[in-house]
Write an enzyme that holds these catalytic residues in place. Structure first.
Site, PDB file in Angstrom:
ATOM      1  N   LYS A  51       9.804 -28.825  -2.287  1.00 57.48           N
ATOM      2  CA  LYS A  51       9.206 -29.974  -1.595  1.00 57.48           C
ATOM      3  C   LYS A  51       9.162 -31.160  -2.553  1.00 57.48           C
ATOM      4  O   LYS A  51       9.230 -30.994  -3.778  1.00 57.48           O
ATOM      5  CB  LYS A  51       7.784 -29.638  -1.126  1.00 57.48           C
ATOM      6  CG  LYS A  51       7.744 -28.567  -0.056  1.00 57.48           C
ATOM      7  CD  LYS A  51       6.315 -28.306   0.394  1.00 57.48           C
ATOM      8  CE  LYS A  51       6.280 -27.228   1.477  1.00 57.48           C
ATOM      9  NZ  LYS A  51       4.902 -26.913   1.905  1.00 57.48           N
TER      10      LYS A  51
ATOM     11  N   HIS B   4      24.479 -23.246   2.934  1.00 53.73           N
ATOM     12  CA  HIS B   4      25.420 -22.606   3.856  1.00 53.73           C
ATOM     13  C   HIS B   4      24.717 -22.314   5.174  1.00 53.73           C
ATOM     14  O   HIS B   4      23.597 -21.798   5.194  1.00 53.73           O
ATOM     15  CB  HIS B   4      25.959 -21.304   3.256  1.00 53.73           C
ATOM     16  CG  HIS B   4      26.896 -21.522   2.107  1.00 53.73           C
ATOM     17  ND1 HIS B   4      28.250 -21.710   2.282  1.00 53.73           N
ATOM     18  CD2 HIS B   4      26.671 -21.622   0.774  1.00 53.73           C
ATOM     19  CE1 HIS B   4      28.819 -21.891   1.113  1.00 53.73           C
ATOM     20  NE2 HIS B   4      27.877 -21.841   0.173  1.00 53.73           N
TER      21      HIS B   4
ATOM     22  N   ALA C 111       9.642 -25.281 -16.828  1.00 45.50           N
ATOM     23  CA  ALA C 111      10.716 -24.290 -16.905  1.00 45.50           C
ATOM     24  C   ALA C 111      10.513 -23.207 -15.852  1.00 45.50           C
ATOM     25  O   ALA C 111       9.410 -22.733 -15.633  1.00 45.50           O
ATOM     26  CB  ALA C 111      10.738 -23.670 -18.303  1.00 45.50           C
TER      27      ALA C 111
ATOM     28  N   ARG D  21       4.294 -26.427  -7.502  1.00 46.50           N
ATOM     29  CA  ARG D  21       3.115 -27.140  -7.038  1.00 46.50           C
ATOM     30  C   ARG D  21       2.644 -28.066  -8.154  1.00 46.50           C
ATOM     31  O   ARG D  21       2.823 -27.767  -9.336  1.00 46.50           O
ATOM     32  CB  ARG D  21       1.998 -26.169  -6.643  1.00 46.50           C
ATOM     33  CG  ARG D  21       1.420 -25.407  -7.808  1.00 46.50           C
ATOM     34  CD  ARG D  21       0.558 -24.234  -7.408  1.00 46.50           C
ATOM     35  NE  ARG D  21      -0.139 -23.646  -8.542  1.00 46.50           N
ATOM     36  CZ  ARG D  21       0.424 -22.878  -9.456  1.00 46.50           C
ATOM     37  NH1 ARG D  21       1.709 -22.577  -9.376  1.00 46.50           N
ATOM     38  NH2 ARG D  21      -0.294 -22.398 -10.460  1.00 46.50           N
TER      39      ARG D  21
END
Length: 204
Positions: A175, A122, A169, A189
């Site tokens: 990224k 949004h 999990a 990461r």
């Protein structure tokens, strides 16, 4: 000019057709769209299972496709209102997943429970106006072949998860994740990569 392009080019006509498909200020298509139109419009492979309690917020003006022998489990939501949702062959969308396009999921992918993958954001540029009236932006999510995403993970707009990768999990993927990787945490990461020479997952 095709009829579809003519409608898209006429703002008033586009608004009328949109209202015919989806009630104002709602995401769920009208019953006649869900029961009749989508059944003939979208691509569905052989042996597909879409459980009874799946919420299919699927409209005909964006693509929805699901490949052979793929499964969408109960209490999941599939929404292609702002972008296509494409699911490959032999993939599993687990219990309670939320998939908001544009999202492309490859072959042999496993999504565990309660995962959110949303290609939608949004806009919020003007603090004097409510967020809901400022429109949305989209960026495609791609989950490549043979990935496994653990329960309660979140995949944000614009992210690609490379083939043969594992997302732990609870991870929040903000990224791109390279192929053959294991990613954990918030933000996610990479902690391991598959080493072809050693034929093993190696810490990085």
């Amino acid at each position: 000019m095709s009829l579809a392009n003519y409608i898209k080019g006429n703002a008033r006509l586009k608004k009328v057709f949109h209202w015919m498909l989806i009630p104002s200020d709602e995401a769920r298509p009208r019953l006649w769209v869900r029961l009749f139109l989508n059944r003939f419009y979208h691509q569905k492979g052989r042996g597909v299972i879409i459980r009874s309690w799946v919420r299919m917020d699927v409209v005909p003006f964006n693509k929805f496709a699901i490949g052979n022998k793929s499964v969408i489990e109960d209490f999941s939501t599939i929404n292609n209102g702002v972008g296509a949702v494409i699911i490959g062959h032999n993939s599993l969308i687990g219990l309670g997943n939320v998939i908001i396009g544009p999202v492309t999921i490859g072959d042999d992918v496993i999504l565990a429970q309660n995962i959110v993958a949303s290609g939608l954001n949004h806009n919020y540029n003007d603090i004097s106006r409510p967020i809901r009236v400022q429109g949305v932006s989209t960026a495609p999510i791609v989950i490549e072949d043979n990935c496994w995403v653990g329960a309660n993970a979140v995949i944000t707009a614009g992210v690609t998860i490379g083939r043969q990768s594992i997302i732990a999990a609870g991870a929040v993927v903000t990224k791109n994740i390279p192929p053959y990787s294991v990613a954990v945490g918030n933000p996610a990461r990479v902690i391991k990569k598959y080493d072809e020479e050693q034929q093993a997952w190696v810490k990085v």
